[in-house]
Structures are given as structure tokens and as C-alpha cells.
Design an enzyme around this catalytic site. Structure first.
Site, short mmCIF file in Angstrom:
data_model
loop_
_atom_site.label_atom_id
_atom_site.label_comp_id
_atom_site.label_asym_id
_atom_site.label_seq_id
_atom_site.Cartn_x
_atom_site.Cartn_y
_atom_site.Cartn_z
N ASP A 104 21.40 -5.69 38.94
CA ASP A 104 22.06 -6.51 39.96
C ASP A 104 23.54 -6.82 39.73
OD1 ASP A 104 19.31 -6.71 39.92
OD2 ASP A 104 19.25 -8.89 39.92
N1 DQQ Z 1 16.91 -8.84 38.50
C1 DQQ Z 1 16.09 -9.26 39.62
C2 DQQ Z 1 16.42 -10.71 39.72
C3 DQQ Z 1 16.53 -11.12 38.29
C4 DQQ Z 1 17.22 -9.96 37.66
C5 DQQ Z 1 16.38 -8.49 40.87
C6 DQQ Z 1 16.78 -9.69 36.24
O1 DQQ Z 1 15.43 -11.43 40.42
O2 DQQ Z 1 17.27 -12.32 38.14
O3 DQQ Z 1 16.61 -7.14 40.61
O4 DQQ Z 1 17.49 -8.62 35.69
#
Ligand code: DQQ
Length: 590
Positions: A67
Site C-alpha cells: 500500500d
Molecule cells: N495492507 C492492507 C492494510 C494493512 C496493510 C491492505 C498491511 O489493511 O494496513 O493491503 O501491510
């Protein structure tokens, strides 16, 4: 704590091509992003395989990314943080990597800004957002994981030195965590705080993604000081049977015009967008709606479907997106993560996994029914050699090769026209319940149609053993025409790894066909094809891994496989240059 007190676009001559006509041959387990592979999380990358690395998309030199986090513009510098594994190319050991840029195109890597080190984040520093507080003070809200049961809390971090132009060092003060789940909250699914916004009542608000039973929801918190937060009794919004909501994004958009708005804008002439990342489907859904600031409730318009059949920011491989307001150009920009579609073994062998898509400016379509997204204008600075086609007719089965650019790393814009809609194929009523992607899997680019399929064959090998077609098919449903846009990876590679994901991604395009034209733009970059239909009304990102159509052996064609003749009104294609993409900069940990 006084931190919170107020206080040249076308450098090369272009080449005009004549249309040469060649006959078109009629040949004919989503890896959930955070599947955990503990044994592979820290297998350090010894050798990075370059063949499918991107030329101009955001990537670090090696390892896993997911992300985008806390994007912001601060004192003339763009910041992008992102989830990063410093020790391997599968998900794990996540830190907030940090890069800065003056133009959103060339990026300088810095040391990770946030990493597990305190009781309130020892087991994970997960996604979050940046807010610029009054007095021009940035603050980050992020999710900390505090134990092996994945209990999640919300923390903050602030720059150690506001006069450092790159804000290299971030502090996580000891009064963290700011927000802890109460007994009514599923504390293992409680994460990804949004950019906070300030209400007329002087209270800040933020949203946290969560799930209760199978109801997805955005839990809302309020605070006057930014330090003490109180849960609002009801969620801002929730939808039954949608499962866990990750990475919510909530922001205002102008009713007319393409300018962006700050998250705290509360004037008239605006609607709100609520976007959530649905963990179950791994797609990004949004609605256009109204935010009642007094009741702190959000209601989607009745033109916006609220759930899995709703509008998607991108109908392809795109997740966990996050937007920010860029005051320097008065626009809202969206970043999104595009995961790999190959296998975990491939990622370990490649030594890297994940890219960020090209940042997109976004605004509300004049119909008020959906967003429009378009690559940021700065991308044009990478355009090099140009080729132009115009007025080329493509009869059924024709295809034209676009020569003179580098098809493996290109930007292509094309406008098609046709003289009649009469040959549009009937839309089978039994497809009404299917997703566009299923219809694309049935019809694809090879089944001859009436009006379409027509479009581009990207990352194609010379003899078409491999290609990723991006195209339209126009159907006639009972009361209207339906335009299907597909980006079909099913023939993208001769590599037949059993678990390789080769979906026929697709979405419908809500476009007025009165002018009998349809436009398409594709950003092609070795293993990614990022496409924008009808000026950005429908976007699809595909990840593909050709074995023959690589480097100079990649080709680009325009094709028509429908009985109605199609005209290329104009096609402009450019070779794309290579920006400075996180090349080393006095920096040790990558
Ligand atoms: N990636 C998820 C999120 C979390 C993060 C979404 C963890 O919900 O915070 O891809 O790497």
C-alpha cells in the site's frame, strides 16, 4: 504539546506513419495480497531480475512493496511512504519506506520513516495517512500491531525537524497509541486511518476500516486536540455482507470542474466520495454521496450501487489506494498499489514484488455519477519519440502495427470512430448478473463481434504468441448500448505456471455514444498495462509477464475484429523515458 497549536512537452519531432494493413489472424488463485509465507519473509534478495521491472512506474530497487501510505505535498516536496519489506520479496517485516520528489516522476529514496520499535507497534507498522495541521505541521496516523494476535491500535508520528526539507526523521511520541479498540470493535480488523478532516465545530475526524460479523464499516473518531479521540457512536457508513473494509478514503469533490478540494472543505457545490478496499474481492469500490456534517453520516446517491456490484476505481490489479490534496496545483491525486500476478516463487526469484501505479488526478464526472481519473500531467515530461496515425480505416480482421516507438515502455492515446451503431451485438440478458470480467472472459478479443472488439494489442510478440489486448465491445441491451472495456491477460505469456493469475479484467464504460467515438489511453511498462477508457471513466490495470514480447521484441498493434469498420481518428504513441526512480542516495538500508 505545541506541535498541535494553531499557528517541454514534446522534445522530439514526430513521425507521421501511413496506415499499413495486415490481416488479423483468428488464432485463437488470486494470490491474496497478504498471504503470509513466514519461511520466505526474510530470504534476502541476492539478485534482482530486471526483465519485468518497470521503466517509469514507482518501484524501489528490490524487495516487496504494498500500500501507498501518507502521500502529501509539503513545502514544495511530494512525499510517498509505502508498505515495504526490507528483508525479502514477499509480504512481511513491514516498515514505512519513504521517498520524496519534486515532480511525482523522479523519486529520491530516504531511510524508512516508521518501523516497529515500541510497545504500540512492535508487531507491525501498517497503513495510514498524513494530515497537515494548522500552522503547516504534518502528522501521520498509522496502524500499530501490538501482539501476536494482531491487535491493532492507531498511532501518530511527527517529523523530528520541520526545517529538514525532506522530513527524513519521524518521531513516535510516548503518548501513543491514540486510539484503542473498545469491546464492541473487532480489534484484529481495525486499521488504516484516513487523512483527518476538521469540522465546523472545531473537531477533527478520522475513519478506521473494520468489520463486524460480515458487515464492513468505517468507524469514526472525533477529537478537538488531535491527541484525545472519542468514538462516534455510529459508523460513518457500513454495508452488510461486504466483509472487512481496508484502507478507507473519504474526501470532497467539486460538483463542477476538475479542481481538487482539501479534506476539510465544507462549502457548498461539493459531493463526497467514500472509497473502501474490500478484503474479500481485493477490489476498490466507491460511491458518490452526501456527507451530513451535523449527523456525521454519509449517504450514497441513489445512482451509486453500494457493494460488490458498485463502481470500482480500477477494474484490474489495483488495491489499497490513497488520495491526497495537492495545493500547489489545486488537484486531488490518487495513488494505488498494483500487486504481482505471478507466483510467490517467481517473486522470490525476481527479488522484487509490487509497484505503485502512475498517480492519477481525479474529479467528479459532469454527470455527477462517477469519478474520472487521468494520469498526472507531469507524466508527459517522460514522452520521447512520437508516432502519429490518423484517418486509418480498419475493416473486420485488420490490424496495424505501430512502429517507431519502444512498445515495451510507451504511452498510447487513440480515438476510434465508427459510422453506425447498428451492428452492435445483442447483450445476452443472462449476462445481466455477471460481472463485466465474466463477459470479457466469454467474448474476449478473438470472438468476432459486430461493433468491436477493437483496440490495442499491447506487449505483443511478433507472431502473436503473446499479447495483452485492451479493447472495447459495444452491445445493444434492451434500452441502451453497453460498452464493455477489457484488458485481457489470458494470452499475455507463454509461461504457464499453474498458479499464475491471467484474468480477463473488464468494466463497463458509461459513455455517450452520440458522437460515435471511443477513446483509449494505455500506459505500457514491461509488466504493467494501465488503461483509461473514454477519458478516464473506466480504468483497468493488468500485470503481465511476457516471455517473447520483451524489450525490443515487444510490438504494439491496433486491431478490429468486428464486422463494423472502425476508423482511427488519431493515434499518438510515445516511447517513454526512464526517470530517476529511487536510485541510491546516501542511503544504506535498501
Ligand atoms: N495492507 C492492507 C492494510 C494493512 C496493510 C491492505 C498491511 O489493511 O494496513 O493491503 O501491510
Amino acid at each position: 504539546m505545541n506541535y498541535f497549536k494553531k499557528s517541454s512537452l514534446f522534445p522530439f519531432p514526430f513521425l507521421l506513419l501511413c496506415c499499413s494493413i495486415i490481416v488479423f489472424f483468428n488464432n485463437g488463485v488470486v494470490n491474496a495480497s497478504h498471504k503470509v509465507f513466514p519461511e520466505l519473509q526474510s530470504t534476502s534478495t541476492v539478485d534482482v531480475k530486471n526483465v519485468h521491472r518497470t521503466g517509469y512506474h514507482f518501484q524501489p530497487p528490490k524487495n516487496w512493496i504494498n500500500d501507498p501510505n501518507g502521500p502529501m505535498y509539503y513545502n514544495g516536496v511530494y512525499h510517498l511512504f509505502y508498505q515495504y519489506n526490507p528483508h525479502g520479496s514477499v509480504w512481511g517485516n513491514i516498515v514505512w519506506a519513504h521517498s520524496v520528489s519534486m515532480d511525482l516522476i523522479n523519486w529520491i529514496p530516504l531511510e524508512p520513516a516508521i518501523y516497529p520499535s515500541k510497545v504500540f507497534d512492535n508487531y507491525g507498522t501498517w497503513s495510514g495517512s498524513a494530515t497537515i495541521l494548522p500552522g503547516n505541521k504534518p502528522i501521520i496516523l498509522y496502524t500499530g500491531v501490538v501482539d501476536a494476535n494482531k491487535t491493532q491500535v492507531q498511532n501518530y508520528a511527527i517529523p523530528a525537524n520541520l526545517s529538514d526539507p525532506f522530513l527524513r526523521k519521524w518521531i513516535k511520541p510516548d503518548n501513543n497509541p491514540l486510539i484503542v479498540a473498545d469491546v464492541n470493535i473487532n480489534k484484529a480488523q481495525f486499521r488504516d486511518p484516513t487523512t483527518a478532516w476538521l469540522g465546523r465545530d472545531g473537531y477533527w475526524r478520522t475513519l478506521i476500516g473494520s468489520v463486524l460479523g460480515n458487515k464492513g464499516l468505517t468507524i469514526m473518531y472525533k477529537s478537538k486536540s488531535f491527541m484525545k479521540w472519542k468514538k462516534v457512536q455510529h459508523p460513518l457508513h457500513s454495508v452488510d455482507d461486504t466483509g472487512n473494509w481496508e484502507c478507507p478514503d473519504f474526501f470532497p469533490v467539486l460538483l463542477d470542474g476538475t479542481n481538487g478540494l482539501d479534506a476539510s472543505y465544507n462549502g457548498k457545490n461539493a459531493k463526497h466520495i467514500l472509497k473502501v478496499s474490500l478484503d474479500v474481492t481485493r477490489f476498490e469500490y466507491y460511491t458518490v454521496g452526501t456527507y451530513d456534517t451535523k449527523k456525521d453520516r454519509y449517504t450514497p446517491n441513489n445512482t451509486s450501487i453500494d457493494g460488490w456490484k458498485g463502481l470500482r476505481l480500477d477494474y484490474g490489479n489495483y488495491y489499497a489506494s490513497k488520495s491526497f490534496y495537492d495545493p500547489s496545483k489545486n488537484r486531488r491525486i490518487m495513488w494505488g498499489w498494483s500487486n504481482e500476478s505471478d507466483t510467490v516463487d517467481d517473486d522470490v526469484k525476481k527479488g522484487w514484488a509490487g509497484i505503485q501505479t502512475i498517480p492519477r488526478k481525479l474529479w467528479l464526472d459532469p454527470t455527477g455519477k462517477q469519478l474520472v481519473q487521468w494520469p498526472i500531467q507531469e507524466l508527459q515530461t517522460l514522452r520521447e519519440q512520437k508516432v502519429q496515425l490518423s484517418n486509418c480505416k480498419l475493416e473486420k480482421g485488420d490490424k496495424i502495427e505501430v512502429k517507431g516507438i519502444t512498445p515495451a515502455q510507451a504511452d498510447v492515446e487513440v480515438t476510434f470512430s465508427f459510422s453506425s451503431l447498428d451492428k452492435a451485438e445483442p447483450f445476452d440478458p443472462s449476462w445481466a448478473d455477471l460481472y463485466a470480467q465474466d463477459v470479457c472472459a466469454i467474448k474476449g478479443s478473438k470472438v468476432q463481434g459486430g461493433l468491436g472488439p477493437f483496440g490495442l494489442l499491447t506487449l505483443a510478440s511478433k507472431k502473436l504468441e503473446e499479447y495483452t489486448p485492451v479493447f472495447f465491445r459495444v452491445f445493444k441491451a434492451q434500452d441502451k448500448y453497453k460498452v464493455l472495456m477489457c484488458s485481457d491477460a489470458s494470452r499475455s505469456t507463454l509461461e504457464n505456471g499453474k498458479t499464475m493469475y491471467k484474468p480477463s479484467f473488464a468494466g463497463y464504460v458509461d459513455v455517450d455514444l452520440t458522437n460515435k467515438t471511443l477513446s483509449l489511453r494505455s500506459l505500457i511498462d514491461h509488466s504493467v498495462v494501465e488503461s483509461f477508457g473514454a477519458g478516464g471513466k473506466t480504468c483497468i490495470t493488468s500485470r503481465v509477464y511476457p516471455t517473447l514480447a520483451i524489450y525490443d521484441n515487444a510490438h504494439l498493434f491496433v486491431f478490429n475484429n468486428g464486422t463494423e469498420a472502425i476508423k482511427i481518428e488519431t493515434l499518438n504513441a510515445w516511447s517513454m523515458g526512464k526517470p530517476k526512480m529511487n536510485w541510491s542516495f546516501g542511503h544504506s538500508s535498501y
